[in-house]
Design an enzyme around this catalytic site. Structure first.
Site, PDB file in Angstrom:
ATOM      1  N   LEU A  52     -46.320  45.847 -27.737  1.00 19.12           N
ATOM      2  CA  LEU A  52     -47.610  45.275 -27.606  1.00 19.12           C
ATOM      3  C   LEU A  52     -48.509  45.763 -26.919  1.00 19.12           C
ATOM      4  O   LEU A  52     -48.367  45.938 -25.652  1.00 19.12           O
ATOM      5  CB  LEU A  52     -47.471  43.755 -27.217  1.00 19.12           C
ATOM      6  CG  LEU A  52     -48.892  42.825 -27.120  1.00 19.12           C
ATOM      7  CD1 LEU A  52     -49.432  42.775 -28.816  1.00 19.12           C
ATOM      8  CD2 LEU A  52     -48.544  41.723 -26.678  1.00 19.12           C
ATOM      9  N   ASP A  53     -49.687  46.367 -27.415  1.00 12.77           N
ATOM     10  CA  ASP A  53     -50.672  46.946 -26.345  1.00 12.77           C
ATOM     11  C   ASP A  53     -50.382  48.145 -25.725  1.00 12.77           C
ATOM     12  O   ASP A  53     -50.817  48.318 -24.738  1.00 12.77           O
ATOM     13  CB  ASP A  53     -51.393  45.845 -25.505  1.00 12.77           C
ATOM     14  CG  ASP A  53     -52.103  44.679 -26.143  1.00 12.77           C
ATOM     15  OD1 ASP A  53     -52.506  45.042 -27.101  1.00 12.77           O
ATOM     16  OD2 ASP A  53     -52.008  43.653 -25.593  1.00 12.77           O
ATOM     17  N   GLU A  54     -49.204  48.809 -26.063  1.00 16.46           N
ATOM     18  CA  GLU A  54     -48.611  49.952 -25.367  1.00 16.46           C
ATOM     19  C   GLU A  54     -48.453  51.194 -26.135  1.00 16.46           C
ATOM     20  O   GLU A  54     -47.681  52.148 -25.717  1.00 16.46           O
ATOM     21  CB  GLU A  54     -47.383  49.366 -24.834  1.00 16.46           C
ATOM     22  CG  GLU A  54     -47.246  48.427 -23.909  1.00 16.46           C
ATOM     23  CD  GLU A  54     -47.568  49.090 -22.424  1.00 16.46           C
ATOM     24  OE1 GLU A  54     -47.031  50.127 -22.313  1.00 16.46           O
ATOM     25  OE2 GLU A  54     -48.285  48.432 -21.679  1.00 16.46           O
TER      26      GLU A  54
END
Lengths: 278, 278, 278, 278
Positions: D221-223
Site C-alpha cells: 500500500l502506497d509503496e
C-alpha cells in the site's frame, strides 16, 4: 542603534493586543513590526514586537507583567548581540556555509567556536578565524564525552548551539541542559526512511525529491519542533552518492535559514510546534 | 457565522495599533487575526484585522475614524459574501480551474457570470452552471465594445473582475471605472520579452524558467501592482508550444491564488506596490 | 580511472547515432551515458557520450570524422582535469561558495586563481589556498586594464573563466578572446528591470519573486546563452537591501550549478541557445 | 501522423545502442528522440526511442529481438491512441483537473469512463461528457465489490487506471490483474505520518512543507514505484483543513504530470524504481 524584540505568549483572551500596545505606547517605543498569532487549536496567543532602541526599558516588562495574565511568558532579546557555538563532525558544507555567511555579515551573532569530535574541520574554522575545539569521543562513554563537550560549550555561554552535521546522539540530560537552544539539520525524504543509510534507501525507492529539515533538538531523536524545511528535485540518474551531494545543498540552505530565524528571535515553540514569524 | 475584515491604512505614527485595538476591544470583537505592516520607505501603516461576527458594528468604523488621523482609509468587508465576474477569450485553463475550485467551495465568492468575446468557453461555463455572455468585439470600436461589456458587468455589480486570459486591452476609461477591482494573469519570463509571441522569444533565448504574474490592471498595460508570481522549470526539450503548455499550469495556479487572496481581503495597494498578508 | 566525454554536433540526418555508436563499439569503449537531442527548429543534432577510460583513443575522433558529415563538430574532454580562474569584485557570496565546494571536492576542476579589481576578497581566497591577484582598474582605460587581466589569466591558461559577481563590463575584444569560455551570474526579475539599482526597482514594483541567471558572456551584455536559472520568493516585508540579500542565496546556488554543468561538459551552444544534458 | 515509441530494456552489455540504432536505421525510421540510461547498480540498460510514423513496422520488433539478448523486453506503443479509466471517491480536485486538461487536449488519451463508489462526482463527469459509473461498496465484501469494478473496467479495456483520490484499498488479486497499469496519488509529508488523518498529524507536528506522490500501485500500500513528487510550503497559520486544501493543489498537479508521463510512455520500472525520461 540596535533592535529590541519582545516575545509574549499566553492563553488567548480578548484585549491582549490592546493591553500590550498600551504599555508600549506609554513608553514611547518606536515599533518597527508587530506580529501576532492565535493558535485556535490550543487557544494560545503569541506576539513578537520589534522596536528600535539600545535596550528595552526595565519598566516595560514590569508593566507587561501587570497587564497580562499571570501565566504569560515575556521574553526580551537584543538582535545582533547573540552568540552561537557550532558543532560538526567531518562534513564541511553546513559549517562552511555558516562561516561564509558570518564572514560577510549575514549571521546576526558571533560564532564563538566550532566543536568537533574529529579534526577534519579545524583548517576551515581557522580560515575564518573561529576557535576550533576537537573533543574526541574515542574511548569515552557517552556521558563522559558530553561532560567534556559541556565544559567547552559553557566556557562560551552561547545563546544557541547549532548542530551543523554533528553525527552523534545526545543523552536526554544533555538535551535538557540546553533545552530550546539546540538546532539540528536533518535530511528528509518523501516517504521517510528509518535506519541506516537513508540516501541509499531513497535511491532504492526511486524518490524524485530530497529534502532537509531544521528542528530543535528534544529527547525524541530527529523529532523536535520543525523550524524550516525545503526540498530539491532528483531523478533516476542520481546515484545514492549524488543524492547525498544534492542533499548537501538543501541542508546548508535550510540550516542557514533556521539559524537566521533563530537569531532574529522569530520563532516560538508551543505544544511541540513552532510559530515562525518570517 | 461569517468573518468580518477591517482594512486600515494611514501615515504611520506612534500608538496606531493601541488606538485601533482599543476601539475593537470596546466593542468586544472576537479577533481572529491581526496583521500589521509599516512600509518604512513611505512611512505608511497598514493593518488587516479579521474577527468573527455576522456584521461589523456601525460604531466601530465611526470610532476608528475618530481615533485615527483624518487621512486614514478604513474599509470593511464580509468574507464569503462577495461576487466576481470572470472574463476570458478562448483558452480554458484559467477559467476552468476557477470554475472547478468554485464547484468544490474553494472560491469564497459567487462567480456570477463569464463574459467572453468568443463563444468557445460557453459549454465549459454552463457545465458549471455559470451564466455565459458572449460580447463580440467584431466590427465594434473599442469603446463601443467596452460599453457593451460594462452593460453586462454592471448588471451583476461584482466586487471584482477576473481576467482569466482575456486577450484584449482596455481603455483607461474602462480601467478607471473598475479601479482596483480588475485582476489579470500574465505570463512572465526571465528575462522579460516585449512584443508578439513571447513563448517563441523565450524558446529562442533558451530560458530555463517560465512564470506567471497576477496583478491589478492599471492604465499601464501589464504593469499594475503585483499580487502573486510563480515559475516552473523548462529546458531545451520544450518547444515554444510546450513552453506555452507548461505556462498554463503556472498561470492557472497563480491566478487562483491571487483570486483567493483578493476575496479574503488580504491585499493592500500602496504606492503602486501590494502588501499581501498571507 | 577518469571519465571521458565526447561532444558531437552537426546538422541532423538519419543514422547519426548508429554511425557514432558503431565507431565507439569498434573501439570497445565502456559507455556510461549517452544523451542526444535534435533541435527540430534548426534540424541540428547534438550528442554527449561519456565513457570510462584514461584517455580517448586517437582513432575515435579520426573515425568519427570519417563517419560524420564534414561540418560536424567533435570535441573531447577529460572530466576532472580542467581548471578555472574566478573573477570577482567585492562580494564574497559567490566566490566563497565556489571555494567552499572546491574544498570538499564538489568542483571537478582546479581553481587556479582568483582575480579581482579590488583587494577585499584576498583573505577569503588565501583561506582556501587559492592564489589571489588584484588587478586594479583605477586610472586605466578599459583596454589597458583588460590587457593586464589577460596577462594574468593567460598565465594560468584556464579552461573556463567564472565571473562570480565581477561588476565590470568587458570589451568585445576581450569576450572574443575567451569566446564560449566565460560564465557570468546575473540577478533576474519578473518583470526585468533595466538600468541602475535593479533591486531598488524590484522593491518599488513589489515583485514576489527574485531570481538569478547564469549565462555565457557574449558581446550583448547579460544576453548570452542561458545555462541555469532559479528563483526565490520575496514579499512586501523585504526592503530593497533584503531582496538583494535573498538574491545572494539564489545567485550562489545557480552559479555553482552552472559551473558544475560546464566542467562536466554537459552544455552545448547552438543558435544562441544552450542544450543542457542534466 | 502519429508518434511511435519503442521501450527496450535488458541487462547492459557493450554495443546495445549500436545494435538497436542499426535496426532502426535499416528501416529508415525518422527518429525524434532517443533516451538511454544504464542503472549502474543493477547493470540494467533502458532505452526509449520515439519516431514519427503511423505504425511501427512489424520487422522492427522481430529484428530487435534477434539483435538483442534473449531476455530483452521490447515494447511498442502509439502515443495518442491510448485510453484511461479514472476512479475516484468524493473529492473533485484531481478528477476535475484531469477532465479539464482532457477537454482542452492536454491528456494524450481518451478518458473512457469515471468510476466511483459514491455518486457525488457524477455531475462533474457528465459536464465533460465522460460516462460515469457508480459502483457502491455498501454491503459488499471487498472481492465482491472488486468483481463489479472489474466488470466495468474491463468493458472499456483501458491502457491505464488512474486513481484520482479513490479512497479504498485493493486486494493483491485486483492489483495483480492490472499490474503496472494502476497509478495512484498520495499525500506525502516530511516526515511521513502513518495512520489516520495525516493532515491532522502534519499540523500537530508543525510541518513547513506538504507534498504529494504519484506512484504505481503494488501490493504494498502506497509503496509502489514513484513516478512524480512535488511539495508546497505551509506554515503555522494553516489549520489541518487548510493544509489539506493546499495539499489538493499539489495532488492534482502531480497526478496530472504522472498521467502525462505515463501516456507518453516515458516511464520504465526496474527493481521497484522508475526511470522517467522527461
Amino acid at each position: 542603534m540596535g533592535k529590541q524584540v519582545l516575545h509574549i505568549d499566553c492563553p488567548d483572551e480578548k484585549g491582549l493586543v490592546y493591553r500590550i500596545t498600551e504599555v508600549l505606547y506609554n513608553y514611547g517605543l518606536n515599533i518597527v513590526s508587530n506580529q501576532e498569532f492565535v493558535d485556535a487549536t490550543s487557544n494560545h496567543f503569541v506576539m513578537r514586537t520589534a522596536f528600535e532602541g539600545d535596550r528595552t526599558p526595565e519598566g516595560v516588562v514590569r508593566d507587561l507583567n501587570k497587564a497580562l495574565p499571570a501565566d504569560a511568558n515575556i521574553r526580551r532579546a537584543e538582535i545582533g548581540h547573540r552568540s552561537i557555538v557550532v558543532m560538526a563532525t567531518k562534513e564541511a558544507h553546513c559549517l562552511g556555509d555558516l562561516l561564509l555567511r558570518y564572514s560577510y555579515g549575514e549571521i546576526p551573532a558571533d560564532i564563538d567556536a566550532v566543536i568537533s569530535n574529529y579534526g577534519e574541520l579545524e583548517a576551515l574554522s581557522r580560515a575564518f578565524d573561529v576557535p576550533f575545539h576537537q573533543v574526541s569521543h574515542k574511548g569515552l562513554e557517552r556521558r563522559a564525552h558530553e561532560k567534556q563537550l559541556q565544559e567547552v560549550i559553557d566556557r562560551y555561554d552561547p545563546d544557541y548551539i547549532v548542530l551543523a552535521k554533528y553525527m552523534r546522539i545526545f543523552t536526554p540530560e544533555f538535551v535538557n541542559r540546553y533545552r530550546g537552544r539546540i538546532v539540528n539539520i536533518h535530511h528528509s525524504f518523501l516517504p521517510a526512511f528509518i535506519g541506516a543509510n537513508p540516501y541509499r534507501q531513497a535511491f532504492e525507492r526511486g524518490v524524485k525529491i530530497i529534502g532537509a529539515t531544521a528542528h530543535f533538538v528534544t529527547e525524541d531523536l530527529d523529532e523536535g519542533p520543525i523550524i524550516a524545511q525545503d526540498v530539491l528535485p532528483v531523478n533516476h540518474t542520481h546515484t545514492a552518492d549524488q543524492m547525498a551531494n544534492a542533499g548537501r545543498d538543501v541542508e546548508k540552505t535550510v540550516l542557514a535559514k533556521a539559524v537566521k530565524l533563530l537569531l532574529e528571535e522569530r520563532i516560538f515553540i508551543h505544544n511541540g510546534r513552532t510559530i515562525v514569524f518570517e
